[in-house]
Design a protein around this motif. Structure first.
Motif, mmCIF file in Angstrom:
data_model
loop_
_atom_site.group_PDB
_atom_site.id
_atom_site.type_symbol
_atom_site.label_atom_id
_atom_site.label_comp_id
_atom_site.label_asym_id
_atom_site.label_seq_id
_atom_site.Cartn_x
_atom_site.Cartn_y
_atom_site.Cartn_z
ATOM 1 N N VAL A 128 28.438 -31.986 14.540
ATOM 2 C CA VAL A 128 27.058 -31.885 14.069
ATOM 3 C C VAL A 128 26.751 -30.412 13.836
ATOM 4 C CG1 VAL A 128 24.626 -32.188 14.677
ATOM 5 C CG2 VAL A 128 26.280 -33.986 15.218
ATOM 6 N N VAL A 129 26.212 -30.111 12.674
ATOM 7 C CA VAL A 129 25.839 -28.742 12.320
ATOM 8 C C VAL A 129 24.324 -28.670 12.250
ATOM 9 C CG1 VAL A 129 26.070 -26.871 10.646
ATOM 10 C CG2 VAL A 129 27.957 -28.487 10.970
ATOM 11 N N ALA A 130 23.734 -27.875 13.117
ATOM 12 C CA ALA A 130 22.286 -27.682 13.106
ATOM 13 C C ALA A 130 21.958 -26.505 12.198
ATOM 14 C CB ALA A 130 21.774 -27.420 14.517
ATOM 15 N N GLY A 131 21.468 -26.807 11.005
ATOM 16 C CA GLY A 131 21.144 -25.764 10.039
ATOM 17 C C GLY A 131 21.953 -25.900 8.770
ATOM 18 N N GLY A 132 21.268 -25.975 7.642
ATOM 19 C CA GLY A 132 21.953 -26.157 6.363
ATOM 20 C C GLY A 132 21.876 -24.941 5.473
ATOM 21 N N GLY A 133 22.061 -23.758 6.062
ATOM 22 C CA GLY A 133 22.113 -22.531 5.278
ATOM 23 C C GLY A 133 23.546 -22.174 4.920
ATOM 24 N N LYS A 170 14.206 -28.196 6.837
ATOM 25 C CA LYS A 170 13.434 -28.070 5.599
ATOM 26 C C LYS A 170 13.739 -29.263 4.691
ATOM 27 C CE LYS A 170 11.234 -24.800 4.753
ATOM 28 N NZ LYS A 170 9.816 -24.490 5.068
ATOM 29 N N ASP A 171 13.053 -29.317 3.548
ATOM 30 C CA ASP A 171 13.221 -30.480 2.682
ATOM 31 C C ASP A 171 14.475 -30.412 1.815
ATOM 32 O OD1 ASP A 171 12.397 -28.439 1.035
ATOM 33 O OD2 ASP A 171 10.714 -29.528 0.136
ATOM 34 N N ARG A 172 15.173 -29.280 1.880
ATOM 35 C CA ARG A 172 16.466 -29.173 1.179
ATOM 36 C C ARG A 172 17.288 -28.090 1.844
ATOM 37 N NH1 ARG A 172 16.060 -26.745 -4.807
ATOM 38 N NH2 ARG A 172 18.303 -26.871 -4.465
ATOM 39 N N VAL A 173 18.593 -28.141 1.673
ATOM 40 C CA VAL A 173 19.482 -27.147 2.278
ATOM 41 C C VAL A 173 19.583 -25.914 1.378
ATOM 42 C CG1 VAL A 173 20.859 -28.856 3.512
ATOM 43 C CG2 VAL A 173 21.536 -28.188 1.194
ATOM 44 N N GLY A 174 20.012 -24.806 1.979
ATOM 45 C CA GLY A 174 20.389 -23.618 1.223
ATOM 46 C C GLY A 174 19.276 -22.854 0.559
ATOM 47 N N LYS A 175 18.036 -22.977 1.059
ATOM 48 C CA LYS A 175 16.930 -22.276 0.389
ATOM 49 C C LYS A 175 17.112 -20.761 0.403
ATOM 50 C CE LYS A 175 13.040 -25.445 0.432
ATOM 51 N NZ LYS A 175 11.597 -25.611 0.727
ATOM 52 N N LYS A 176 17.640 -20.232 1.515
ATOM 53 C CA LYS A 176 17.790 -18.775 1.605
ATOM 54 C C LYS A 176 18.870 -18.269 0.657
ATOM 55 C CE LYS A 176 17.560 -15.135 5.077
ATOM 56 N NZ LYS A 176 17.539 -14.835 6.519
ATOM 57 N N ILE A 177 19.881 -19.097 0.388
ATOM 58 C CA ILE A 177 20.918 -18.710 -0.575
ATOM 59 C C ILE A 177 20.291 -18.430 -1.931
ATOM 60 C CG2 ILE A 177 22.978 -19.505 -1.825
ATOM 61 C CD1 ILE A 177 23.693 -21.141 0.665
ATOM 62 N N LEU A 178 19.315 -19.244 -2.304
ATOM 63 C CA LEU A 178 18.667 -19.087 -3.611
ATOM 64 C C LEU A 178 17.895 -17.785 -3.722
ATOM 65 C CD1 LEU A 178 17.285 -22.715 -4.064
ATOM 66 C CD2 LEU A 178 19.387 -21.752 -5.016
ATOM 67 N N THR A 209 17.874 -33.953 5.662
ATOM 68 C CA THR A 209 16.827 -32.939 5.561
ATOM 69 C C THR A 209 15.554 -33.438 6.243
ATOM 70 O OG1 THR A 209 16.190 -33.814 3.399
ATOM 71 C CG2 THR A 209 17.759 -31.995 3.422
ATOM 72 N N ASP A 210 14.586 -32.527 6.386
ATOM 73 C CA ASP A 210 13.355 -32.847 7.126
ATOM 74 C C ASP A 210 13.681 -33.402 8.501
ATOM 75 O OD1 ASP A 210 11.356 -32.072 5.261
ATOM 76 O OD2 ASP A 210 11.782 -33.858 4.073
ATOM 77 N N CYS A 211 14.712 -32.829 9.102
ATOM 78 C CA CYS A 211 15.227 -33.348 10.368
ATOM 79 C C CYS A 211 15.333 -32.195 11.365
ATOM 80 C CB CYS A 211 16.594 -33.989 10.131
ATOM 81 S SG CYS A 211 17.248 -34.869 11.543
ATOM 82 N N ILE A 215 8.709 -37.277 7.372
ATOM 83 C CA ILE A 215 8.514 -37.694 5.986
ATOM 84 C C ILE A 215 7.825 -36.546 5.275
ATOM 85 C CG2 ILE A 215 7.334 -39.304 4.438
ATOM 86 C CD1 ILE A 215 7.486 -41.399 6.590
ATOM 87 N N SER A 216 8.374 -36.116 4.154
ATOM 88 C CA SER A 216 7.774 -35.022 3.406
ATOM 89 C C SER A 216 6.462 -35.482 2.776
ATOM 90 C CB SER A 216 8.730 -34.547 2.306
ATOM 91 O OG SER A 216 8.883 -35.569 1.332
ATOM 92 N N PRO A 217 5.574 -34.555 2.402
ATOM 93 C CA PRO A 217 4.307 -34.945 1.766
ATOM 94 C C PRO A 217 4.504 -35.842 0.551
ATOM 95 C CG PRO A 217 4.253 -32.639 2.363
ATOM 96 C CD PRO A 217 5.654 -33.107 2.619
ATOM 97 N N ALA A 218 5.514 -35.536 -0.271
ATOM 98 C CA ALA A 218 5.749 -36.336 -1.479
ATOM 99 C C ALA A 218 6.109 -37.762 -1.115
ATOM 100 C CB ALA A 218 6.865 -35.701 -2.309
#
Length: 450
Positions: free
Chosen positions: A6-11, A34-42, A130-132, A153-156
């Motif tokens: 198990v990997v805690a963190g999707g960066g 967060k709602d998607r992985v790798g946001k900081k990479i972007l 995600t969102d976990c 659950i995300s707002p959307a």
């Protein structure tokens, strides 16, 4: 059956760890809050993703534990910049090297870097949730353990289900078993990307010390009412960082002046040391040379002749031949020369005082900018508390990677290289089913839920 990892963190470090663990036979789950992985990479490299640097890594990293840092350099050789480029090429991403050694995607698009990482995870059967949020870790006495997670659950998604509340809603709580757990939660820098510091609490509850995280690669706030007049000015400068009257480091490059202090690459390179010094309540000063390329010097014959021949100019006009006019105006005021006073009226001594100040403009550093403005942070889990595979010396089945560790690099791709390297090495080792627990104390075997 392979290890359940198990990997805690999707960066950056988490996705890399997941890929290497899966390639080595592990069954991998990535938990990203967060709602998607790798946001900081972007966000890296202004969206171009400076993903490594071909120059030597030695001396490019900081840590509170210099002895352990020296050992880490030997570890980094196992997954260096060349191996990083080979890894991404294997995933279908071609890279290029720039003159300063920086490595970028050929397309100079950070999104492509994330795309190939996500594609590799998908191909290898890595489960990404995600969102976990990981709320706690419960190591088992017989090996492995359980992570307790809250699913949101995300707002959307909430709106699709008929709920108009814009805040995330808890959809459930559960426990996930692991044989190996990799903490890749990041630090506290740029929390919009997901780095909210939650990993420090998890590591602390698992028995690790935490060196106070502070902003690094960040702008510095300085004392002085004149900064508003200098806001927006850029100047090629040489900067010395002086802590308790001792020069700690120096850098050259384009300095950016703001309404609260100083910024720019040379400031970022010094900011880690300044941030820690201010935190420790030490006197911290930036000494700026605005005229590093002035060949004749302050008291040279050329300067004397200019003062004589250009005595009709105002002092501000005279100094504007050397530096930006806003800097010239501030230096004149600092030396008691009113606007409109000529060089002749001010006198050669006063003008030389102004030039000396341009060569040694001193400002007291009062604070770094916030974590929101920082690219990385310093502090975290001490390097001495993980082994050469980034396996915890406190808990047999835990690995700690990336920014969660007390190691941070200078600008130029070194921090992403740290993420790829720590993730690759830890992920490979976590997939192994050998229980060689290195030099952990036997007392660590008696593990209670945390």
């Amino acid at each position: 059956m392979g290890n359940r990892v198990v990997v805690a963190g999707g960066g950056a470090s988490g996705l890399t760890a997941a890929i290497f663990a899966a390639e080595n036979g592990a069954k991998v789950t990535v938990l990203e809050h967060k709602d998607r992985v790798g946001k900081k990479i972007l966000m890296t490299g202004n969206g171009r993703c400076n993903l490594s640097n071909m120059n030597s890594a030695h001396g490019r990293y900081y840590s509170s534990d210099r002895e352990s840092l020296e050992k880490i350099y030997d570890t980094l050789v196992r997954f260096d910049a060349a191996r990083t480029r080979a890894f991404f090429k294997r995933l279908g991403l071609y890279t290029k090297e720039k003159k300063d050694g920086g490595v970028y995607p050929v397309s100079e698009q950070a999104a492509v870097v994330l795309d190939v990482l996500r594609s590799a995870c998908s191909r290898l059967g890595v489960r990404i949730r995600t969102d976990c949020e990981v709320t706690s870790v419960r190591p088992a006495r017989t090996g492995g353990g359980t992570v307790c997670v809250t699913q949101y659950i995300s707002p959307a998604q909430g709106q699709k289900n008929g709920n108009r509340n814009q805040d995330k809603m808890i959809s459930g709580e559960e426990e996930i078993r692991y044989d190996r757990l990799i903490l890749a939660t990041g630090g506290k820098a740029a929390s919009i990307s997901g780095s909210d510091g939650s990993g420090y609490a998890l590591a602390r509850r698992l028995g690790h010390r935490i060196i106070e995280p502070l902003p690094a690669l960040v702008q510095l706030r300085c004392e002085g009412t004149f900064f508003k007049a200098l806001s927006g000015v850029r100047a090629q400068s040489a900067i010395r960082l002086v802590i308790d009257d001792v020069e700690a480091a120096s850098e050259e490059g384009e300095l950016q002046l703001t309404d609260y202090g100083i910024s720019g690459i040379p400031v970022f390179q010094l900011s880690r040391l300044a941030s820690r010094a201010v935190h420790d309540k030490r006197r911290c000063e930036a000494r700026i040379n605005f005229i590093p390329n002035m060949d004749d010097g302050i008291d040279g014959e050329e300067t004397d002749r200019s003062i004589r021949e250009l005595s009709y100019k105002t002092a501000e006009e005279f100094l504007s031949g050397m530096v930006h006019k806003k800097i010239a105006a501030v230096v004149c005021r600092q030396n008691g020369i009113a606007q409109g006073v000529t060089v002749g009226q001010a006198g050669a001594g006063k003008i030389r005082d102004c030039i000396r100040m341009l060569a040694d403009f001193r400002v007291k550093i009062t604070a770094p900018n916030s974590f929101e403005n920082a690219q990385v942070c310093c502090g975290g889990v001490p390097l001495g508390e993980v082994n050469e595979n980034f396996r915890s010396r406190r808990r047999d089945d835990i690995y700690i990677v990336g920014e969660l560790l007390d190691c941070d690099g200078i600008c130029g791709g070194y921090n992403l290289q740290w993420a790829w390297a720590t993730g690759a090495i830890a992920g490979t080792d976590a997939a192994s089913q050998e229980d060689d627990y290195y030099d952990n104390d036997q007392s660590d075997k008696n593990r209670d839920p945390v």
